[in-house]
Structure formats: structure tokens, C-alpha cells
Design a protein around this motif. Structure first.
Motif, PDB file in Angstrom:
ATOM      1  N   LEU A  14       0.824  -1.212   0.000  1.00  0.00           N
ATOM      2  CA  LEU A  14       0.000   0.000   0.000  1.00  0.00           C
ATOM      3  C   LEU A  14       0.858   1.261   0.000  1.00  0.00           C
ATOM      4  N   ALA A  15       1.986   1.195   0.712  1.00  0.00           N
ATOM      5  CA  ALA A  15       2.844   2.378   0.791  1.00  0.00           C
ATOM      6  C   ALA A  15       3.445   2.725  -0.571  1.00  0.00           C
ATOM      7  N   SER A  63      -8.331   5.430  -2.916  1.00  0.00           N
ATOM      8  CA  SER A  63      -7.097   6.224  -2.833  1.00  0.00           C
ATOM      9  C   SER A  63      -7.112   7.257  -1.707  1.00  0.00           C
ATOM     10  N   PRO A  64      -8.248   7.924  -1.413  1.00  0.00           N
ATOM     11  CA  PRO A  64      -8.175   8.870  -0.283  1.00  0.00           C
ATOM     12  C   PRO A  64      -7.866   8.184   1.055  1.00  0.00           C
ATOM     13  N   LEU A  90      -5.761   5.932   1.556  1.00  0.00           N
ATOM     14  CA  LEU A  90      -4.299   5.804   1.664  1.00  0.00           C
ATOM     15  C   LEU A  90      -3.678   7.024   2.339  1.00  0.00           C
ATOM     16  N   GLY A  91      -4.339   8.160   2.166  1.00  0.00           N
ATOM     17  CA  GLY A  91      -3.779   9.399   2.695  1.00  0.00           C
ATOM     18  C   GLY A  91      -3.996   9.569   4.193  1.00  0.00           C
ATOM     19  N   GLU A 101      -3.792   6.868   9.886  1.00  0.00           N
ATOM     20  CA  GLU A 101      -4.423   6.023  10.909  1.00  0.00           C
ATOM     21  C   GLU A 101      -5.219   4.879  10.295  1.00  0.00           C
ATOM     22  N   ARG A 132      -5.230   3.846   6.931  1.00  0.00           N
ATOM     23  CA  ARG A 132      -4.740   3.212   5.718  1.00  0.00           C
ATOM     24  C   ARG A 132      -4.742   1.683   5.864  1.00  0.00           C
ATOM     25  N   GLU A 182      -8.731   0.344  16.879  1.00  0.00           N
ATOM     26  CA  GLU A 182      -8.058   1.636  16.771  1.00  0.00           C
ATOM     27  C   GLU A 182      -8.670   2.470  15.642  1.00  0.00           C
ATOM     28  N   ILE A 212     -12.140   3.813  16.564  1.00  0.00           N
ATOM     29  CA  ILE A 212     -12.090   5.006  17.424  1.00  0.00           C
ATOM     30  C   ILE A 212     -11.708   6.228  16.588  1.00  0.00           C
ATOM     31  N   ARG A 215     -14.729   7.239  14.779  1.00  0.00           N
ATOM     32  CA  ARG A 215     -15.669   7.871  15.705  1.00  0.00           C
ATOM     33  C   ARG A 215     -15.258   9.330  15.911  1.00  0.00           C
ATOM     34  N   GLY A 216     -13.950   9.530  16.014  1.00  0.00           N
ATOM     35  CA  GLY A 216     -13.443  10.890  16.172  1.00  0.00           C
ATOM     36  C   GLY A 216     -13.875  11.784  15.008  1.00  0.00           C
ATOM     37  N   ILE A 272      -3.440   8.441  -5.925  1.00  0.00           N
ATOM     38  CA  ILE A 272      -2.642   7.602  -5.033  1.00  0.00           C
ATOM     39  C   ILE A 272      -1.370   8.338  -4.625  1.00  0.00           C
ATOM     40  N   ALA A 315      -1.998  11.023  -2.190  1.00  0.00           N
ATOM     41  CA  ALA A 315      -2.329  10.502  -0.858  1.00  0.00           C
ATOM     42  C   ALA A 315      -1.092   9.978  -0.145  1.00  0.00           C
ATOM     43  N   LEU A 316      -0.187   9.366  -0.913  1.00  0.00           N
ATOM     44  CA  LEU A 316       0.986   8.738  -0.289  1.00  0.00           C
ATOM     45  C   LEU A 316       2.125   9.714  -0.052  1.00  0.00           C
ATOM     46  N   GLY A 355     -15.222   8.781  20.713  1.00  0.00           N
ATOM     47  CA  GLY A 355     -14.849   9.631  19.588  1.00  0.00           C
ATOM     48  C   GLY A 355     -14.636  11.086  19.978  1.00  0.00           C
ATOM     49  N   LEU A 407     -12.217  12.801  21.009  1.00  0.00           N
ATOM     50  CA  LEU A 407     -10.771  12.687  21.176  1.00  0.00           C
ATOM     51  C   LEU A 407     -10.196  13.968  21.762  1.00  0.00           C
TER      52      LEU A 407
END
Lengths: 502, 228, 246
Positions: free
Chosen positions: A67-68, A301-302, A304-305, A308, A310, A383, A386, A389-390, B15, B18-19, C50, C52
Motif C-alpha cells: 500500500l505504501a 485512494s483517499p 491511503l492518505g 491512521e 490506511r 483503533e 475510534i 468515531r473521532g 494515489i 495521498a501517499l 470519539g 478525542l
């Protein structure tokens, strides 16, 4: 004409949809039975491997690495697949994927196609789209066939008809295949599916599949299955179209040595599933001579950005988190109202909709951590839940109704009280007075108002005790100090109060 | 070919943004080489135990296994094949065009498939479906998972061969059996572009009440002759 | 040893007897207990729901109160898991390097109560007596975050007169999950019903755990159903002696 493609079916939130399923004792007992069986098998075959944890570590690392560098590996895949005679297409969203696939099918002037179970096609709503354009897609996986003939929705992405028992399946097959005499043994039902589909396998010229993995270095595609319907679709037709999410790529062929161990053991609790097919482009004299891969983004794709979340895209769709989840055990998959159900669905679905839909899903978890524990690629689902949720809270607080909603007001008040001990003790004292309104004759709370009424639907609550711990401690410190002073021992009372062991 | 470059560039662009920055191929290769691989990559069992494990796993899947002593290569294999086919009531079988002629017992019809016109014929799926069975070799087999791996070629044929007929008899030599999945990949790596099929028992499903039932679309009966 | 007790907000407010029991056990073992009255909450409820940004001042307050404490004992695996699993991330989110450094320094000194007894003190027999049939609910955070394994069982096995009964499906969540029990009250109740059925099947008199949050949840249903099964935090059992019951 064409239906709006969406992997999220309705606007009903999870608690409402779950309430409906909880009333359906047949579905609940089917789900319970299936998840119990599958989970026991999974525990046995993962437990027997001394290197299970290193396999998870390697799987997680390979997926995270892929993914990276996703752009790099996708381009590598495209080049290798093209060199081997395949054709690679790119689809930004569901509509584009559907159009590409329809165009490819129409070139061959057919009005029926074969399909191998693919959640990605559910995600883009391919079947209804093709149907609307005069093309009938025949699902060939037994469970998908049950779902299709029963005009139902999948409830699990490995075992889509897990919410149906044999009697219910028989009813569907009797009606849709015109087999009034059909027996109820699973063997009878499988045999019925075999003869219903066999003619189609030999006759139809175009098949649509998904894929479990793409291999960047040689352009190979890998499909993992049990029944052989996949092999039928991959080898007998003239044309094969594989619709695949961009995240499914692995760097090298040999990386499969990890995932072909972890996927079957996690998904069906087998050491190996009956069939894995791996092919590269087009092979003369063997299999379809026209092969297309449609690479689908559809808001992957978003994700990936977001550092937390990804990891959500590391998923290899084994379904182990569904089988392990105590919430899924109660509700099954339909309560999620989404192609992707269970814990992974609860994080994937809202992200695939840019947090505009499925906003109750990140809350559909008690955060017990069972999903993370079984995940073969170590996605820390709690994780990510949460984290999401944030985002939901942050968005909510931007609206007037959110800011003045009961949840926000309650949480802001609690935060205010927890900011200092004096506020907390004052609240404790006030609470003891206020609770007189809700404590019954037996000294118990059976009804609470507003937000908290959910608790007392099925649960009593003990009222606040006469003395909090901090009050008890303060009293004890006073007594100890007084005793020390009385005995003239000269107390060494710390400001904080400490007590010595006997 | 009408490749949709607009979509391609848009997706790759999304991509990349984003990366963040794209790394060099060297950096990516170095990072890949450093990935943790702490899992078992080599077997530890002595040969006979490895073969017993393989046999045991196959039998758990409901496949039939016959052991043939390695000193009986030649007549031994042919006689065992004859025995299995007779027991399964098979008369007409399809075979990959390159299967050793010495394996084929008299009294059965063997139709070679694939290759060029001289070595074999090309049968449509319906014709394949009418065959009583298929006889093949394999590329490698895995003891731990009871898997045989077939690669398109002279001894294993096109993939349709081992799919449409209802019975598959596979000859596996002791030296083809590795203990672990990673060892199988080490052997397959050089020919990784050939169509490859991992077969672990007869086709099966557990879609109804999680009960594993043998035989859906693939061959419902699988026998393995384990030589050595 | 000087032990700083972090009682947690809900034990302070709702279960003071648990705190008293922790104090009694630790003092019986010869240790000195201090209670820092400035303490409030670990921030878990806000974080997990949530909220946070709202959680950060709460955990910052915790860190300030305990920054110089040598050893901190917490009778709640759930709150300890909040600290271990999320405090560093929260500090990063707050972009506060000194908070991060404080958290890093503090975490190794924080123990869940039973973990402290067995791992830090090396004690399994705390001299307790509790002549009752008891079953142990293995809370999610104690097993999946803190990996306590059989620590609570080892402690219970040394209690005189205690008969430990095995709980079926003990790995499965009771359905509490903090605000989950309110936001998804129906699903939570269904999970609870399964758990209570398992508890009743053991025929235990007392159901215990290392977390009062789960026990409060279990108690709610056990009491609503008018069963006679009591709930008690493990500290209360360990504090009981032949002469005295907690």
C-alpha cells in the motif's frame, strides 16, 4: 435507467437495522451456528501452526508495504499483465467500472454472463446495472446462487448465505429451479446447483470475476475458492473480465506463500481450500484467449492518505473478524446494510463513502478487540473504529443540532467535571441527591430518562453509594492522623494521605 | 486498445498525492527485502514422515491415496493405475499429451489432449465432461496442506482437463512432495507465469450450514498414487 | 513499597468497596498506599466514544497528578488499556512532545491490580479466604490488551474455600463497551443475555472479574432477572479473610 451504485444499501442506522434482526430468531440461530462452527475450525488450524504469529507479522508487513508503494506496484502489474496478453482498464468509480464491463460484454453480443462471487461487483452494483442493460449475470458460487435466486443480500463475504439454513435453501431451489422433489440434505442441494449451472458453464462465452490477489512482478491474478465454479469460469469461457480493487496487489509471486497459508485457515478454517488458481494474461491453448483486468479505485485512494486508517486496505477479505465478532454473532451481516459487514465493514464502508454514509457503523462495536486478535494481516480494527468515531464527532460538532445534541452536551459536561477533582466530588454529592428521583423502594434504579434509558431497558443499576471512595479515604486519613496525634507518635502525614501496611 | 488514460492518470495521481512522494525503485526494493519473514520456510520432517503426513491430509479431504514402492517404477505404476481405474469404473480417460506412455495400461481408452495436432486433440468442454476421468502428473505437492499443484504443460495439460471430468487420478512422486507451502513456492517460482492450480482434495463446499460436502463443480473424486 | 492508587472515576463514584479492598490487600502484604485526591478519570469514555479532543485534557490531568509517582496500581484493566493503547497516540495528536515524554516515562510504572500482585510482587497467595462458588468473567481488555492470561485464576486458586467454576465462552464480550451499551442498547442487551445464561449455567454464587465495568453490566441483568448471583470485583474476594468479609 441505471441504478445508483452504492455499497451501502439504506439510510437506516445500525441500531435500527439491528433491532429488526434481533427479532428474527431463525436468522440469529443460523448465524450463531455458522459462526461457532467456522470459528472452532479456525482456532484449531491456526493454533496448530507454531509460526502463526510470524505469518501474521509477515502478512501485515507485505500488505502495508504494497500500500505504501501502491502506484509503483500497480504500474508494474499493468506492464506485466499487458506483456502477457492481458488488457488493463482503470475505473475511478462504480459507474466507470460498470460502463467498462458492459462495453466489453456487448462487444461479444451476448446477453448472459457467468459470475464468480466477487464483493467488489456487489460494491459497484454490477448485476443490477447489467440487468438494466439486458444482460443476465449468473452467480455460480453456491452461496451467491442462493442469495441471487432468493432475491436476497449477502450477509458475509466468505459465506454470503450463512443466514439461511438448509430448509430455507431447499425452498428457494425448489421454487426457482422447479424441483419440487428436491431433498434437504446439503448434498442434494449442492447436486441441484451442480446440474443447474453445468449447462451454463459449457455454453456461456463471457465470465466476470473478482480476484484475491494481483502479483506486480509477473502480472498474475490469484483466485481462492472451494467449489470449482471459479475454475469453470476462469478456464472454459472465451472471455474473462476480472474486476479488482486497486489495493489487492502484492509485490511478488512468492508473497503468496504467506497468504495461501493465512487466508484459508482464517476464512474457512481449512489448511487449504480445495482450489487456488493463478494465471498470467493469456495462455495459448489453455483458458480464455481474451482477458481483461478492471482496476477499481472507488474512493480507495483517499483512504491511503489517512495514516491512521490506511491499514483498512490491508484486508484480504477472509471474514475472520466477522466470525469472531460478538456483535456480528447477534446481528449477522444484514444489520450493517452494507456489502462489507462485520468489524471490517464497520470501518471500510463509511470510508468508501467519505464518511457521508454508514456513520453509525463505527459505533457498532463494543471495542472488545476479538477482530484484531484474529486478523491475519493485523488490522487494528478497534483503533480505526475510534479514529473514525473521532471524525464522526468532529463533523457533528460543526452542525448546530450536533453541538446542542444530548450526546455532545453530555460529553462536554463530563469533560468539565473530569477536569478537576473538586468538580467531580461535587457532582458525586449532587448525584446522590438527584438520584432520589429514580431510585425505587428496593433501593435500585430500574428506569432512567433520556439517553440513559437504553441501559434500563434490560438492566438495573445500583444507585450511588452513600460514600465515595475519596470521601472514605479522607475520613480514614483524618481518623489515622487523629489516632497518631492522640498516641503522640507524630504522624508523618503526607499532604496526599498515605496509609502504612500493618 | 482503448485504454482509458484519463482514469489511469487520475487514479495514479490520487494515489501519489495521498501517499506523498514516490520512492525510487531501489529504495522500494531495499524496503521489500527487509520485510520480516520469521515464518517457517523449510520443512523438518524425514522423508517417510513427510509422505505419511501428505497421505493423511489427502485422506482427511476425502481423496483416495495408494502408495507404490519406488522400486516398482514402471510396471508398478501401470498396474496401480489399471487397478484404480477399474475400481472407479473408468474406461475412457483424457490425458495430457506429454504423459509417459509407460504409465498407460491396456484395456482403457486414453485420449491425449493439447500439444499440436500430431500429439493430441483439443476437446471442447462438453466432450471433456463426457469422459470418465483424467489422469495426470503434478509439478509439486505439499504435505502440510495435502495439496497437489498442477501447471499447464505436458504432464498436467490445460486446466480444463482436470476440471470437467468427474474423476481425477494424479501420480505424485516422493521427491515432488515438499513439507511446507513456502517450499512449494520456491519450486514454482521459475515457472510462475504458467497457469497454476492448487488442488486440495475433491471440490467441496461448506456454504450450507458450514457442513463440508464433497463434490460441487470440480471433480467429485480424486485419487493420488504416491510413488516412493 | 509505596503504591499510588488510581481508583478510577467509576470505582470512586460507584464501587468504593473495591477501592477499600485494594487498600486492605496491599496493606496486608506490607505495602504503603497513597491516594492522590486530585485524581479524576483516565479519559477512556471520551476517547472511545470519539470525543478525542475532549479526552486530551483529562489524560493530561492524569499524567500531571501521577508524573512523580513510583508505582501506580489501578483496579481496572480497561483503564490501564486506555493508557497503554492510546495515551501515546493522544499525545501525538495533541502535538505535545513533553506530554509524550511524560507518558513514555509513566507507562512502565502503571499496573493493573492483579498484574501488580503476580508480576511485580510475585505473590499469588494473598492470605484470603472466601468459601463460595465463584466464576470468573474474563474481561476483554484484561485478555486482549493487557494479556493477563491466567493471572486472575492463579490468584483465585490460592483463596481458601473458594471453588472456581469454569465459565463457558469466557472469551466473549459481555456487551458493555462503555457508551456502546447505550448507543446500541439492543445489541448490547442481547450479548449480555448470552453472557448471563453462561454465568447462570455455572451455578456460581458470585461472578467476579478484574473490571467493575463488566460487573456493573452483568449485575444489571442478574438483578433485573431476580437471580441470586452476586457480582464482586476480584479485589473484594482477595481482601476477604477467615475473620472478615469485604
Amino acid at each position: 435507467m441505471k441504478p445508483t451504485p452504492s455499497s451501502h444499501w439504506q439510510d437506516r442506522d445500525f441500531p435500527a437495522a439491528a433491532r429488526e434482526v434481533l427479532e428474527d430468531s431463525q436468522t440469529r440461530s443460523n448465524v450463531r451456528h455458522a459462526t461457532n462452527v467456522i470459528q472452532a475450525k479456525r482456532d484449531a488450524v491456526t493454533g496448530e501452526l507454531p509460526d502463526w504469529e510470524p505469518l501474521r507479522d509477515a502478512g501485515a508487513a507485505i500488505r502495508a508495504h504494497s500500500l505504501a508503494h501502491l502506484d509503483y506496484y500497480l504500474v508494474q502489474f499493468e506492464q506485466a499483465c499487458t506483456r502477457a496478453g492481458g488488457q488493463v482498464h482503470w475505473a475511478r468509480d462504480a459507474a466507470e467500472a460498470n460502463q467498462i464491463i458492459l462495453g466489453l460484454i456487448q462487444r461479444h453480443h451476448v446477453d448472459e454472463v457467468l459470475k464468480i462471487k466477487t464483493m467488489t461487483s456487489e460494491e459497484v452494483g454490477l448485476n443490477p446495472y447489467l440487468e438494466a442493460n439486458g444482460i443476465r449475470a449468473h452467480e455460480t458460487d453456491l452461496a451467491e446462487l442462493i442469495v441471487q435466486l432468493g432475491k436476497d443480500k449477502p450477509s458475509h463475504f466468505v459465506v454470503p448465505a450463512l443466514h439461511k439454513n438448509r430448509m430455507q435453501v431447499r425452498e428457494i431451489f425448489q421454487r426457482e429451479m422447479h424441483l419440487p422433489e428436491l431433498g434437504e440434505r446439503p448434498e442434494d442441494l449442492a447436486a441441484a446447483a451442480r446440474s443447474y449451472l453445468r449447462e451454463k458453464f459449457f455454453r456461456l462465452k463471457v465470465a466476470v470475476s473478482g480476484a484475491n490477489f494481483l502479483i506486480a512482478e509477473n502480472g498474475a491474478v490469484c483466485i481462492v475458492e472451494s467449489e470449482g465454479n471459479g475454475r469453470m469460469c476462469l478456464t472454459l469461457p472465451d472471455v474473462l473480465i476480472s474486476l479488482v480493487g486497486i489495493e489487492k496487489v502484492l509485490p511478488r509471486f512468492r508473497d503468496l506463500e504467506v497468504f495461501l497459508q493465512t487466508l484459508p485457515r482464517s476464512a474457512t478454517g481449512e489448511r487449504m481450500n480445495p482450489y487456488n488458481s493463478i494465471w498470467t494474461g493469456v495462455q495459448q491453448g489453455d483458458g480464455p484467449q481474451e482477458f481483461h483486468v478492471v482496476l477499481l479505485d472507488n474512493r480507495r485512494s483517499p483512504i491511503l492518505g489517512d495514516a491512521e486508517s490506511r491499514q483498512t486496505l490491508q484486508c484480504i477479505r477472509c471474514g475472520a473478524c466477522l466470525n469472531a465478532c460478538p456483535v456480528y454473532h447477534q446481528t449477522g451481516g444484514h444489520a450493517y446494510e452494507s456489502v462489507y459487514a462485520g468489524p471490517i465493514g464497520a470501518i471500510l464502508t463509511p470510508q468508501l463513502h467519505s464518511m457521508e454514509e454508514g456513520r453509525s457503523l463505527p459505533y457498532a462495536s463494543s471495542l472488545c478487540g476479538a477482530c484484531y486478535e484474529v486478523c491475519p494481516v493485523k488490522i487494528n480494527i478497534p483503533e480505526v473504529l475510534i479514529h473514525l468515531r473521532g471524525k464522526v464527532v468532529e463533523e457533528d460538532q460543526k452542525t448546530l443540532s450536533g453541538r446542542f445534541g444530548m450526546w455532545n452536551l453530555g460529553m462536554q459536561t463530563a469533560a468539565f467535571l473530569f477536569a478537576s477533582a473538586s468538580r467531580l466530588s461535587l457532582a458525586q454529592s449532587l448525584g446522590r441527591v438527584a438520584q432520589k428521583l429514580v431510585v425505587n423502594k428496593e433501593g435500585m434504579i430500574e428506569h432512567l430518562p433520556l439517553l440513559l434509558s437504553g441501559w434500563t431497558q434490560t438492566r438495573d443499576l445500583r444507585p450511588l453509594p452513600e460514600q465515595s471512595f475519596r470521601e472514605w479515604w479522607a475520613e480514614r486519613t483524618l481518623q489515622t492522623d487523629a489516632a497518631r496525634t492522640d498516641s503522640g507518635a507524630g504522624g508523618q502525614a503526607t499532604g496526599r494521605g498515605s496509609s502504612h501496611g500493618e | 486498445m482503448e485504454s482509458n488514460f484519463g482514469a489511469r492518470n487520475a487514479i495514479l495521481g490520487a494515489i501519489r498525492s495521498a501517499l506523498g512522494e514516490t520512492q525510487s525503485a531501489e529504495r522500494i526494493a531495499a524496503e521489500y527485502a527487509a520485510l520480516p519473514r520469521g515464518y517457517k520456510r523449510h520443512g523438518t520432517l524425514p522423508e517417510q514422515e513427510r509422505l505419511r503426513l501428505f497421505q493423511h491430509r489427502l485422506e482427511e479431504y476425502g481423496a483416495g491415496v495408494r502408495r507404490v514402492a519406488s522400486d516398482a517404477i514402471g510396471d508398478g505404476i501401470r498396474d496401480e493405475i489399471a487397478g484404480r481405474l477399474a475400481a472407479r469404473g473408468c474406461k475412457r480417460l483424457v490425458i495430457p499429451y506429454g504423459l509417459p506412455k509407460g504409465w498407460l495400461p491396456a484395456g482403457f481408452d486414453f485420449e491425449p489432449y493439447g500439444g499440436n495436432g500430431e500429439t493430441g486433440v483439443s476437446l471442447g468442454p462438453t466432450a471433456l465432461n463426457r469422459m470418465d476421468g483424467v489422469l495426470t502428473g503434478c509439478t509439486v505437492a505439499i504435505a502440510e496442506t495435502g495439496s497437489i499443484v498442477l501447471q499447464s504443460g505436458e504432464q498436467q495439460g490445460a486446466r480444463a482437463l482436470t476440471l470437467a471430468p468427474d474423476y481425477h487420478l494424479c501420480v505424485v512422486f516422493a521427491e515432488q512432495v515438499v513439507e511446507t507451502v513456502p517450499e512449494s513456492f520456491a519450486r514454482l517460482d521459475a515457472t510462475s507465469c504458467l497457469p497454476t492450480t492448487f488442488v486440495s482434495g475433491p471440490s467441496a463446499t461448506a456454504d450450507i450450514e458450514m457442513t463440508r460436502i464433497k463434490g460441487v463443480h470440480g471433480p467429485r473424486f480424486l485419487d493420488v498414487l504416491l510413488v516412493g | 513499597m509505596l503504591v499510588s492508587l488510581f481508583i478510577t472515576c467509576y470505582n470512586d463514584t460507584l464501587f468504593p468497596e473495591t477501592g477499600r479492598s485494594v487498600v486492605r490487600v496491599l496493606e496486608r502484604l506490607g505495602h504503603t498506599v497513597e491516594f492522590r485526591p486530585e485524581q479524576t478519570c483516565c479519559g477512556q469514555m471520551h476517547w472511545n466514544t470519539g470525543y478525542l479532543q475532549e479526552a486530551i485534557p483529562i489524560l493530561r490531568h492524569f499524567v500531571e497528578v501521577y508524573r512523580d509517582a513510583e508505582t501506580i496500581v489501578v483496579p481496572s484493566s480497561s483503564c490501564v488499556s486506555m493508557m497503554r493503547d492510546h495515551y501515546l497516540k493522544a499525545a501525538e495528536m495533541a502535538q505535545d512532545a513533553s506530554l509524550r515524554a511524560d507518558v513514555e516515562a509513566l507507562l512502565p510504572r502503571i499496573y493493573e491490580f492483579t498484574e501488580f500482585l503476580v508480576k511485580k510482587l510475585g505473590v499469588e497467595d494473598v492470605g484470603a479466604a472466601f468459601p463460595h462458588k465463584v466464576t470468573l468473567h474474563t474481561s476483554c481488555h484484561s485478555q486482549r490488551s493487557l494479556h493477563l492470561g491466567d493471572i486472575p485464576i492463579r490468584l483465585l486458586k490460592q483463596v481458601r474455600g473458594l471453588q472456581l467454576l469454569k465459565l463457558e465462552s469466557s472469551q466473549e464480550c459481555c456487551g458493555f463497551g462503555g457508551t456502546f451499551s447505550i448507543k446500541n442498547a439492543d445489541v448490547s442487551s442481547a450479548m449480555l443475555a448470552d453472557k448471563v445464561r453462561c454465568v447462570l449455567n455455572t451455578e456460581a454464587e458470585v461472578c467476579t472479574a478484574v473490571d467493575n465495568s463488566c460487573l456493573m453490566h452483568l449485575f444489571g441483568s442478574l438483578h433485573r432477572q431476580r437471580t441470586f448471583v452476586r457480582t464482586a470485583h476480584i479485589a473484594e474476594i482477595l481482601a476477604s479473610t477467615a475473620g472478615e468479609r469485604a
